[in-house]
Design a protein around this motif. Structure first.
Motif, PDB file in Angstrom:
ATOM      1  N   SER A  48       0.831  -1.205   0.000  1.00  0.00           N
ATOM      2  CA  SER A  48       0.000   0.000   0.000  1.00  0.00           C
ATOM      3  C   SER A  48       0.864   1.252   0.000  1.00  0.00           C
ATOM      4  CB  SER A  48      -0.922  -0.002   1.223  1.00  0.00           C
ATOM      5  OG  SER A  48      -1.681   1.171   1.284  1.00  0.00           O
ATOM      6  N   ILE A  49       1.918   1.242   0.823  1.00  0.00           N
ATOM      7  CA  ILE A  49       2.821   2.400   0.894  1.00  0.00           C
ATOM      8  C   ILE A  49       3.545   2.593  -0.432  1.00  0.00           C
ATOM      9  CG2 ILE A  49       4.946   3.258   1.947  1.00  0.00           C
ATOM     10  CD1 ILE A  49       3.973   1.976   4.574  1.00  0.00           C
ATOM     11  N   ARG A  50       4.020   1.497  -1.019  1.00  0.00           N
ATOM     12  CA  ARG A  50       4.725   1.585  -2.302  1.00  0.00           C
ATOM     13  C   ARG A  50       3.791   2.117  -3.393  1.00  0.00           C
ATOM     14  NH1 ARG A  50       9.651  -0.910  -2.755  1.00  0.00           N
ATOM     15  NH2 ARG A  50       9.391  -1.028  -5.002  1.00  0.00           N
ATOM     16  N   THR A  51       2.530   1.654  -3.375  1.00  0.00           N
ATOM     17  CA  THR A  51       1.565   2.113  -4.372  1.00  0.00           C
ATOM     18  C   THR A  51       1.288   3.599  -4.205  1.00  0.00           C
ATOM     19  OG1 THR A  51       0.507  -0.066  -4.454  1.00  0.00           O
ATOM     20  CG2 THR A  51      -0.775   1.801  -5.271  1.00  0.00           C
ATOM     21  N   LEU A 347      -6.203 -21.778   6.912  1.00  0.00           N
ATOM     22  CA  LEU A 347      -7.545 -21.374   6.472  1.00  0.00           C
ATOM     23  C   LEU A 347      -8.072 -20.215   7.312  1.00  0.00           C
ATOM     24  CD1 LEU A 347      -9.165 -24.892   5.862  1.00  0.00           C
ATOM     25  CD2 LEU A 347      -8.285 -23.288   4.150  1.00  0.00           C
ATOM     26  N   VAL A 348      -7.857 -20.301   8.633  1.00  0.00           N
ATOM     27  CA  VAL A 348      -8.295 -19.219   9.522  1.00  0.00           C
ATOM     28  C   VAL A 348      -7.522 -17.934   9.226  1.00  0.00           C
ATOM     29  CG1 VAL A 348      -8.373 -18.436  11.921  1.00  0.00           C
ATOM     30  CG2 VAL A 348      -9.052 -20.768  11.367  1.00  0.00           C
ATOM     31  N   GLY A 349      -6.205 -18.066   9.037  1.00  0.00           N
ATOM     32  CA  GLY A 349      -5.368 -16.895   8.769  1.00  0.00           C
ATOM     33  C   GLY A 349      -5.731 -16.207   7.469  1.00  0.00           C
ATOM     34  N   VAL A 350      -5.908 -16.992   6.398  1.00  0.00           N
ATOM     35  CA  VAL A 350      -6.274 -16.420   5.097  1.00  0.00           C
ATOM     36  C   VAL A 350      -7.661 -15.791   5.167  1.00  0.00           C
ATOM     37  CG1 VAL A 350      -6.779 -16.958   2.683  1.00  0.00           C
ATOM     38  CG2 VAL A 350      -4.790 -17.994   3.796  1.00  0.00           C
ATOM     39  N   GLY A 351      -8.578 -16.495   5.847  1.00  0.00           N
ATOM     40  CA  GLY A 351      -9.938 -15.969   5.995  1.00  0.00           C
ATOM     41  C   GLY A 351      -9.959 -14.660   6.762  1.00  0.00           C
ATOM     42  N   ALA A 352      -9.201 -14.601   7.866  1.00  0.00           N
ATOM     43  CA  ALA A 352      -9.141 -13.379   8.671  1.00  0.00           C
ATOM     44  C   ALA A 352      -8.503 -12.235   7.887  1.00  0.00           C
ATOM     45  CB  ALA A 352      -8.357 -13.639   9.954  1.00  0.00           C
ATOM     46  N   SER A 353      -7.476 -12.545   7.091  1.00  0.00           N
ATOM     47  CA  SER A 353      -6.808 -11.521   6.283  1.00  0.00           C
ATOM     48  C   SER A 353      -7.763 -10.958   5.233  1.00  0.00           C
ATOM     49  CB  SER A 353      -5.569 -12.103   5.601  1.00  0.00           C
ATOM     50  OG  SER A 353      -4.645 -12.570   6.553  1.00  0.00           O
ATOM     51  N   THR A 354      -8.531 -11.835   4.611  1.00  0.00           N
ATOM     52  CA  THR A 354      -9.525 -11.395   3.628  1.00  0.00           C
ATOM     53  C   THR A 354     -10.594 -10.540   4.283  1.00  0.00           C
ATOM     54  OG1 THR A 354      -9.167 -13.449   2.368  1.00  0.00           O
ATOM     55  CG2 THR A 354     -11.148 -12.181   1.861  1.00  0.00           C
ATOM     56  N   PHE A 355     -10.991 -10.939   5.492  1.00  0.00           N
ATOM     57  CA  PHE A 355     -12.000 -10.194   6.250  1.00  0.00           C
ATOM     58  C   PHE A 355     -11.494  -8.791   6.566  1.00  0.00           C
ATOM     59  CE2 PHE A 355     -13.881  -8.970  10.378  1.00  0.00           C
ATOM     60  CZ  PHE A 355     -15.227  -8.989  10.035  1.00  0.00           C
ATOM     61  N   LEU A 356     -10.228  -8.693   6.980  1.00  0.00           N
ATOM     62  CA  LEU A 356      -9.644  -7.385   7.294  1.00  0.00           C
ATOM     63  C   LEU A 356      -9.558  -6.508   6.047  1.00  0.00           C
ATOM     64  CD1 LEU A 356      -6.736  -8.455   9.696  1.00  0.00           C
ATOM     65  CD2 LEU A 356      -8.836  -7.265  10.329  1.00  0.00           C
ATOM     66  N   SER A 357      -9.250  -7.131   4.904  1.00  0.00           N
ATOM     67  CA  SER A 357      -9.152  -6.379   3.646  1.00  0.00           C
ATOM     68  C   SER A 357     -10.493  -5.751   3.273  1.00  0.00           C
ATOM     69  CB  SER A 357      -8.679  -7.288   2.512  1.00  0.00           C
ATOM     70  OG  SER A 357      -7.372  -7.737   2.737  1.00  0.00           O
ATOM     71  N   SER A 358     -11.573  -6.474   3.569  1.00  0.00           N
ATOM     72  CA  SER A 358     -12.904  -5.963   3.233  1.00  0.00           C
ATOM     73  C   SER A 358     -13.257  -4.720   4.032  1.00  0.00           C
ATOM     74  CB  SER A 358     -13.957  -7.055   3.462  1.00  0.00           C
ATOM     75  OG  SER A 358     -14.052  -7.385   4.842  1.00  0.00           O
ATOM     76  N   PHE A 359     -12.553  -4.486   5.145  1.00  0.00           N
ATOM     77  CA  PHE A 359     -12.802  -3.304   5.965  1.00  0.00           C
ATOM     78  C   PHE A 359     -11.764  -2.207   5.702  1.00  0.00           C
ATOM     79  CE2 PHE A 359     -15.376  -6.330   8.263  1.00  0.00           C
ATOM     80  CZ  PHE A 359     -16.452  -5.562   8.701  1.00  0.00           C
ATOM     81  N   GLY A 360     -11.010  -2.349   4.632  1.00  0.00           N
ATOM     82  CA  GLY A 360     -10.077  -1.303   4.232  1.00  0.00           C
ATOM     83  C   GLY A 360      -8.674  -1.428   4.774  1.00  0.00           C
ATOM     84  N   MET A 361      -8.409  -2.430   5.616  1.00  0.00           N
ATOM     85  CA  MET A 361      -7.046  -2.589   6.129  1.00  0.00           C
ATOM     86  C   MET A 361      -6.191  -3.272   5.069  1.00  0.00           C
ATOM     87  SD  MET A 361      -5.654  -4.507   9.576  1.00  0.00           S
ATOM     88  CE  MET A 361      -6.277  -3.214  10.644  1.00  0.00           C
ATOM     89  N   PRO A 362      -5.041  -2.688   4.726  1.00  0.00           N
ATOM     90  CA  PRO A 362      -4.191  -3.321   3.701  1.00  0.00           C
ATOM     91  C   PRO A 362      -3.721  -4.690   4.147  1.00  0.00           C
ATOM     92  CG  PRO A 362      -3.018  -1.542   4.809  1.00  0.00           C
ATOM     93  CD  PRO A 362      -4.437  -1.452   5.251  1.00  0.00           C
ATOM     94  N   SER A 363      -4.008  -5.705   3.355  1.00  0.00           N
ATOM     95  CA  SER A 363      -3.654  -7.073   3.734  1.00  0.00           C
ATOM     96  C   SER A 363      -3.416  -7.890   2.475  1.00  0.00           C
ATOM     97  CB  SER A 363      -4.793  -7.687   4.564  1.00  0.00           C
ATOM     98  OG  SER A 363      -4.523  -9.031   4.877  1.00  0.00           O
ATOM     99  N   SER A 364      -2.291  -8.580   2.435  1.00  0.00           N
ATOM    100  CA  SER A 364      -1.950  -9.406   1.280  1.00  0.00           C
ATOM    101  C   SER A 364      -1.156 -10.618   1.758  1.00  0.00           C
ATOM    102  CB  SER A 364      -1.132  -8.592   0.268  1.00  0.00           C
ATOM    103  OG  SER A 364      -0.704  -9.401  -0.805  1.00  0.00           O
TER     104      SER A 364
END
Length: 404
Positions: A48-51, A347-364
């Protein structure tokens, strides 16, 4: 007994104690999920910072006043007045590796229109500034070179200023007051929103630099000078060129240090990426400690399992099972618990990361972090299952059969 049969026996043993097995996996699940989430947030923030920095132009160069020693006291760079009109004019005349240049003068104050007011920052710039910063005008037009020469009282305003002062009223052609100076609005900048540091990029007013210098700030020096190198690859050459020009202009002796600093966007990106990498490593190491605790928990459960199944182990040895076979069986059980916990954790980690991304937190989530998680889980299963497995393999069959 072949590997397939050992696997079936181990799987049945794990399934016979579902709750115990799940509690053993829980530490692994939490640890792996935490590591992946931390990695995802770190990687996402870095991207996000690089972009965001890239949107300003990867060939951006910023010249700022440098700190100086006066009377044995180091002066703050913001208080220095080393960048003058002569520096800007020389860069314009002699530049080879620089395409566009804009001197910059800044001032903060209250912008007023009618009964509405808002605190904002005014930037005095040249007509090249919007191109250098890759900023576009959403409505209206930019000021001209003639406006710069005449120090015209005109300005461009950001979306936040429009919202606070005008609401739904068209701001083009209206006059606002900034530090009691009337400024006619000739353009509205396209919204950029907040950056990663929480700064509202739309709470800005841009005017000709001569206007801000003479009418607002009443100063003869620049806060900074921003330039655009011909290409990102030629940024270093442009820095060398600018450094020589400024040293000559400031009449600095060969041994004297620069009284200015030049920073490239690529350098800023590298610095921010390095900082984010360090923060990510710290977070991952902290989360990884839970995996260590989970491994100890698996070893504890496996030791309990060995004690409970002592008689079973004795019977297996009595009918021909060797120590290595018994050891391998318990290692497989340990790895099964650890690997399954790792799979659920991913699965939990990827799911939580996707969930955080949906709320605008940069996550990849980097794919290699998933592979490493599985590898670590297998290693934990082997390392922390080794002692229980060896304990089972070294049992005396007769004593084991007699065990109650």
């Amino acid at each position: 007994m072949n590997i397939l049969n050992l696997f079936k026996v181990s799987l049945k043993a794990v399934a016979n104690n579902k709750m115990r097995s799940f509690l053993s996996m829980l530490g692994i699940i939490i640890g792996v999920a935490a590591v992946i989430i931390m990695m995802a947030i770190g990687q996402g923030s870095k991207e996000s910072i690089r972009t965001e920095l890239s949107t300003m132009g990867t060939n951006l160069l910023t010249i700022r006043p440098g700190a100086d020693m006066r009377g044995g006291v180091r002066q703050d760079p913001s208080a220095m007045q080393t960048l003058k009109m002569a520096d800007y004019e020389r860069i314009l005349r002699e530049k080879k590796f620089v395409t566009k240049v804009s001197p910059e003068v800044t001032a903060s104050g209250q912008a007023i229109y009618g009964n509405n007011n808002t605190t904002s920052s005014m930037y005095g710039e040249s007509i090249d500034y919007l191109d250098i910063r890759q900023w576009t005008i959403d409505e209206g037009e930019c000021f001209t070179e003639e406006d710069v020469k005449k120090a015209s009282k005109v300005c461009l305003i950001g979306a936040t200023v429009v919202k606070e002062l005008f609401g739904s009223v068209d701001p083009i052609g209206k006059t606002i007051r900034f530090k009691s100076i009337p400024m006619r609005v000739i353009g509205v900048l396209k919204s950029k929103g907040y950056n990663n540091w929480g700064m509202d990029q739309d709470n800005v007013i841009i005017s000709p630099y001569t206007t801000v210098m003479k009418r607002i700030a009443a100063q003869t020096w620049f806060s900074s000078i921003v330039c655009s190198a011909v290409t990102e690859e030629l940024s270093d050459a442009a820095i060398e060129e600018l450094t020589q020009m400024l040293r000559d202009n400031h009449k600095l002796k060969e041994e004297a240090v620069d009284d200015f600093t030049i920073r490239s966007q690529a350098e800023m990106m590298e610095t921010m990426s390095s900082t984010m990498d360090t923060v990510t490593i710290i977070l991952v190491v902290a989360a990884a400690f839970s995996l260590l605790v989970a491994g100890i928990g698996i070893m504890n459960i496996m030791l309990v399992s060995v004690t409970e199944r002592t008689k079973e182990i004795g019977l297996r040895m009595a009918v021909g099972a060797t120590g290595p076979v018994i050891s391998l069986q318990f290692l497989i059980e340990s790895v099964l618990i650890s690997f399954t916990g790792g799979l659920i954790g991913v699965l939990v980690g990827v799911g939580a990361s996707t969930f955080l991304s949906s709320f605008g937190m940069p996550s990849s989530v980097p794919m290699w972090s998933i592979y490493v998680s599985f590898l670590v889980c297998v290693c934990i299963g082997v390392l922390f299952g080794y002692i229980p497995a060896q304990k089972a393999a070294n049992m005396d069959p007769i004593e084991a059969i007699r065990h109650e």
